[in-house]
Design a protein around this motif. Structure first.
Motif, PDB file in Angstrom:
ATOM      1  N   ARG A 162       6.579 -11.592 -14.909  1.00  0.00           N
ATOM      2  CA  ARG A 162       5.130 -11.623 -15.140  1.00  0.00           C
ATOM      3  C   ARG A 162       4.394 -10.624 -14.260  1.00  0.00           C
ATOM      4  NH1 ARG A 162       2.541 -16.831 -14.031  1.00  0.00           N
ATOM      5  NH2 ARG A 162       0.776 -15.761 -15.014  1.00  0.00           N
ATOM      6  N   LEU A 163       5.120 -10.010 -13.318  1.00  0.00           N
ATOM      7  CA  LEU A 163       4.552  -9.014 -12.410  1.00  0.00           C
ATOM      8  C   LEU A 163       3.394  -9.577 -11.589  1.00  0.00           C
ATOM      9  CD1 LEU A 163       4.614  -5.841 -14.704  1.00  0.00           C
ATOM     10  CD2 LEU A 163       6.249  -6.488 -12.926  1.00  0.00           C
ATOM     11  N   ILE A 164       3.632 -10.757 -11.033  1.00  0.00           N
ATOM     12  CA  ILE A 164       2.604 -11.371 -10.180  1.00  0.00           C
ATOM     13  C   ILE A 164       3.256 -11.985  -8.943  1.00  0.00           C
ATOM     14  CG2 ILE A 164       0.929 -11.823 -12.012  1.00  0.00           C
ATOM     15  CD1 ILE A 164       2.785 -14.779 -10.722  1.00  0.00           C
ATOM     16  N   ALA A 165       2.437 -12.134  -7.900  1.00  0.00           N
ATOM     17  CA  ALA A 165       2.833 -12.877  -6.703  1.00  0.00           C
ATOM     18  C   ALA A 165       2.051 -14.178  -6.695  1.00  0.00           C
ATOM     19  CB  ALA A 165       2.528 -12.057  -5.453  1.00  0.00           C
ATOM     20  N   ARG A 166       2.739 -15.301  -6.504  1.00  0.00           N
ATOM     21  CA  ARG A 166       2.077 -16.608  -6.492  1.00  0.00           C
ATOM     22  C   ARG A 166       1.641 -16.916  -5.063  1.00  0.00           C
ATOM     23  NH1 ARG A 166       6.664 -17.910  -9.776  1.00  0.00           N
ATOM     24  NH2 ARG A 166       6.109 -18.056 -11.990  1.00  0.00           N
ATOM     25  N   ILE A 171      -3.919 -19.016  -7.525  1.00  0.00           N
ATOM     26  CA  ILE A 171      -4.128 -17.632  -7.064  1.00  0.00           C
ATOM     27  C   ILE A 171      -2.880 -16.816  -7.365  1.00  0.00           C
ATOM     28  CG2 ILE A 171      -4.652 -16.107  -5.129  1.00  0.00           C
ATOM     29  CD1 ILE A 171      -6.006 -18.445  -3.746  1.00  0.00           C
ATOM     30  N   GLU A 172      -3.005 -15.860  -8.287  1.00  0.00           N
ATOM     31  CA  GLU A 172      -1.908 -14.973  -8.650  1.00  0.00           C
ATOM     32  C   GLU A 172      -2.335 -13.530  -8.438  1.00  0.00           C
ATOM     33  OE1 GLU A 172      -0.884 -15.932 -12.668  1.00  0.00           O
ATOM     34  OE2 GLU A 172       0.220 -17.745 -12.109  1.00  0.00           O
ATOM     35  N   ILE A 173      -1.531 -12.792  -7.693  1.00  0.00           N
ATOM     36  CA  ILE A 173      -1.858 -11.412  -7.340  1.00  0.00           C
ATOM     37  C   ILE A 173      -0.968 -10.475  -8.154  1.00  0.00           C
ATOM     38  CG2 ILE A 173      -2.008  -9.722  -5.470  1.00  0.00           C
ATOM     39  CD1 ILE A 173      -2.050 -12.160  -3.530  1.00  0.00           C
ATOM     40  N   PRO A 174      -1.540  -9.520  -8.884  1.00  0.00           N
ATOM     41  CA  PRO A 174      -0.703  -8.567  -9.629  1.00  0.00           C
ATOM     42  C   PRO A 174       0.203  -7.776  -8.683  1.00  0.00           C
ATOM     43  CG  PRO A 174      -2.992  -8.427 -10.346  1.00  0.00           C
ATOM     44  CD  PRO A 174      -2.979  -9.288  -9.115  1.00  0.00           C
ATOM     45  N   LEU A 175       1.467  -7.608  -9.076  1.00  0.00           N
ATOM     46  CA  LEU A 175       2.382  -6.815  -8.258  1.00  0.00           C
ATOM     47  C   LEU A 175       1.989  -5.341  -8.308  1.00  0.00           C
ATOM     48  CD1 LEU A 175       5.935  -8.299  -8.931  1.00  0.00           C
ATOM     49  CD2 LEU A 175       4.268  -8.901  -7.173  1.00  0.00           C
ATOM     50  N   HIS A 176       2.090  -4.710  -7.163  1.00  0.00           N
ATOM     51  CA  HIS A 176       1.664  -3.323  -6.992  1.00  0.00           C
ATOM     52  C   HIS A 176       2.627  -2.681  -6.001  1.00  0.00           C
ATOM     53  CE1 HIS A 176      -1.693  -0.448  -7.440  1.00  0.00           C
ATOM     54  NE2 HIS A 176      -1.525  -0.142  -6.176  1.00  0.00           N
ATOM     55  N   PRO A 177       3.912  -2.558  -6.354  1.00  0.00           N
ATOM     56  CA  PRO A 177       4.913  -2.139  -5.362  1.00  0.00           C
ATOM     57  C   PRO A 177       4.683  -0.719  -4.848  1.00  0.00           C
ATOM     58  CG  PRO A 177       5.953  -3.050  -7.339  1.00  0.00           C
ATOM     59  CD  PRO A 177       4.518  -2.815  -7.660  1.00  0.00           C
ATOM     60  N   PHE A 178       4.738  -0.564  -3.535  1.00  0.00           N
ATOM     61  CA  PHE A 178       4.672   0.762  -2.922  1.00  0.00           C
ATOM     62  C   PHE A 178       5.302   0.699  -1.541  1.00  0.00           C
ATOM     63  CE2 PHE A 178       1.015  -1.268  -1.090  1.00  0.00           C
ATOM     64  CZ  PHE A 178       0.826  -0.682   0.154  1.00  0.00           C
ATOM     65  N   PHE A 179       5.708   1.857  -1.046  1.00  0.00           N
ATOM     66  CA  PHE A 179       6.338   1.942   0.267  1.00  0.00           C
ATOM     67  C   PHE A 179       5.264   2.203   1.314  1.00  0.00           C
ATOM     68  CE2 PHE A 179       9.570   2.767  -2.814  1.00  0.00           C
ATOM     69  CZ  PHE A 179      10.703   2.152  -2.303  1.00  0.00           C
ATOM     70  N   GLY A 180       5.120   1.260   2.245  1.00  0.00           N
ATOM     71  CA  GLY A 180       4.127   1.440   3.290  1.00  0.00           C
ATOM     72  C   GLY A 180       4.433   2.632   4.171  1.00  0.00           C
ATOM     73  N   SER A 181       5.724   2.900   4.358  1.00  0.00           N
ATOM     74  CA  SER A 181       6.126   4.004   5.233  1.00  0.00           C
ATOM     75  C   SER A 181       6.989   5.002   4.471  1.00  0.00           C
ATOM     76  CB  SER A 181       6.904   3.472   6.443  1.00  0.00           C
ATOM     77  OG  SER A 181       7.036   4.468   7.434  1.00  0.00           O
ATOM     78  N   MET A 182       6.502   6.216   4.384  1.00  0.00           N
ATOM     79  CA  MET A 182       7.240   7.358   3.840  1.00  0.00           C
ATOM     80  C   MET A 182       6.893   8.545   4.724  1.00  0.00           C
ATOM     81  SD  MET A 182       6.579   6.952  -0.283  1.00  0.00           S
ATOM     82  CE  MET A 182       4.800   6.682  -0.067  1.00  0.00           C
ATOM     83  N   GLY A 183       7.888   9.124   5.343  1.00  0.00           N
ATOM     84  CA  GLY A 183       7.556  10.202   6.258  1.00  0.00           C
ATOM     85  C   GLY A 183       8.745  11.076   6.575  1.00  0.00           C
ATOM     86  N   VAL A 184       8.465  12.115   7.355  1.00  0.00           N
ATOM     87  CA  VAL A 184       9.486  13.056   7.799  1.00  0.00           C
ATOM     88  C   VAL A 184       9.515  13.048   9.321  1.00  0.00           C
ATOM     89  CG1 VAL A 184       9.201  14.482   5.742  1.00  0.00           C
ATOM     90  CG2 VAL A 184       7.867  15.011   7.802  1.00  0.00           C
ATOM     91  N   ALA A 185      10.422  13.797   9.885  1.00  0.00           N
ATOM     92  CA  ALA A 185      10.500  13.880  11.340  1.00  0.00           C
ATOM     93  C   ALA A 185       9.260  14.570  11.898  1.00  0.00           C
ATOM     94  CB  ALA A 185      11.750  14.648  11.759  1.00  0.00           C
ATOM     95  N   PRO A 186       8.754  14.111  13.041  1.00  0.00           N
ATOM     96  CA  PRO A 186       7.674  14.827  13.721  1.00  0.00           C
ATOM     97  C   PRO A 186       8.241  16.051  14.424  1.00  0.00           C
ATOM     98  CG  PRO A 186       8.402  13.002  15.063  1.00  0.00           C
ATOM     99  CD  PRO A 186       9.208  12.934  13.789  1.00  0.00           C
TER     100      PRO A 186
END
Length: 347
Positions: A162-166, A171-186
């Motif tokens: 159903r693409l939701i979080a209970r 209260i049902e939240i639509p799923l919205h998957p994403f990566f909080g951290s994406m990066g390269v070396a400093p």
């Protein structure tokens, strides 16, 4: 007859050469799973040995792990059989960790990426890997630590069909998957940086707009770029005010392209509908100024506006969002719709 044979032989050679070129230029696909030997726990560092080497244009399916311990998850109510074995292995075996808390999969070395280039990261897919997420806060953390001087963790079931979080009854939240951290070396001179504050290497951006179908552009600061991903989210509100989102494990598909025609100071992004600039600074006002100045630079460089017109257009057509407030460096991003650049306008 001889000329015809010569013609056929020449045609055959051309076809064989063409086949070799296609084979040479074929883009490879890899899979990278989290193990004790394929993660960097809590840091970005130019000296971290790569766990995979790919070429520009190649695609990698990367699996990342939830940012929590097996013990903490079980104590919060997650059945033992739903705690990933890879998470248990990493907690048992990885001793070199910190100063941050994120388990990052990688790094990936992209051949040809040099200091001063830009790594184009096309996020082709992102899906949840486990049937739950968690949200939690603790003493001294989050945006309102004085109001919540105690810890709490909530396990939130995910319904991928159903693409939701209970979140709670009603209260049902639509799923919205994403990566909080994406990066390269400093830069190497920066040493080991915590995975918590985002900076010029991108990292813990926590930008909920960076979902499947979007592209992240990151300045390269070390040979090979050394890309890492982690901190998977099933969803999040702008600001991430209690310091966590719908924290979960994700599987993402990324295509990496080395851009030698781009030169950036800060990360930027692009969605199907918007161009995005970013500001990252411990002071929210300074972060906002960076995001606006980056938008002005984008409009001048890419859309060929004058400096004055770029400032004006940013004011009348672009929107500022607080990306996150809780990771040391605060994040602000500015979005301008592609639709305003109508046919015939400068590209």
């Amino acid at each position: 007859m001889i000329s015809r044979l010569v013609f056929l032989a020449t045609l055959l050679m051309i076809l064989l050469c063409s086949a070799r070129v296609r084979q040479t230029n074929a883009q490879a696909t890899y899979t990278l799973k989290p193990t004790p030997k394929t993660v960097a726990w809590g840091y970005y560092d130019a000296k971290t040995p790569p766990v995979l080497r790919v070429k520009s244009g190649d695609t990698v399916e990367i699996q990342t792990l939830i940012t929590s311990s097996p013990e903490r998850l079980e104590k919060a109510g997650v059945p033992a059989q739903q705690v990933e074995q890879s998470l248990r292995d990493i907690y048992d075996q990885v001793k070199d960790k910190g100063p941050g808390g994120h388990i990052l999969t990688g790094p990936i070395y992209i051949e040809g990426a040099e200091i001063g280039d830009v790594l184009e990261v096309k996020i082709l897919a992102a899906k949840v890997a486990i049937p739950y997420a968690y949200n939690g806060f603790g003493p001294g953390r989050g945006f309102l630590p004085e109001d919540y001087p105690y810890p709490k963790v909530k396990i939130i079931p995910l319904d991928e069909k159903r693409l939701i979080a209970r979140f709670a009854p009603g209260i049902e939240i639509p799923l919205h998957p994403f990566f909080g951290s994406m990066g390269v070396a400093p830069p190497e001179t920066s040493g080991r940086l915590s995975s918590a504050p985002p900076w010029i290497q991108a990292g813990n951006l926590d930008n909920k707009d960076l979902v499947a179908g979007t592209t992240l552009y990151i300045p390269v600061h070390a040979p090979g770029a050394l890309f890492l991903a982690g901190d998977g989210h099933a969803g999040q509100g702008d600001g991430e005010v209690d310091i966590t989102a719908l924290e979960t494990s994700l599987i993402g598909t990324f295509q990496f392209v080395v851009r030698k025609d781009m030169h950036l100071r800060w990360p930027r992004a692009e969605t199907p509908t918007h161009f995005i600039t970013m500001g990252l600074h411990e002071d929210l006002n300074e972060a906002t100024k960076l995001a606006v100045r980056e938008m002005i630079d984008f409009l001048m460089t890419e859309k060929h506006l004058s400096r004055d017109d770029a400032y004006m257009l940013a004011s009348v057509a672009a929107d500022l969002h607080i990306t996150e407030l809780v990771d040391g460096n605060k994040g602000v991003h500015m979005m301008i719709p592609k639709s305003i650049f109508v046919s015939g306008s400068p590209k």
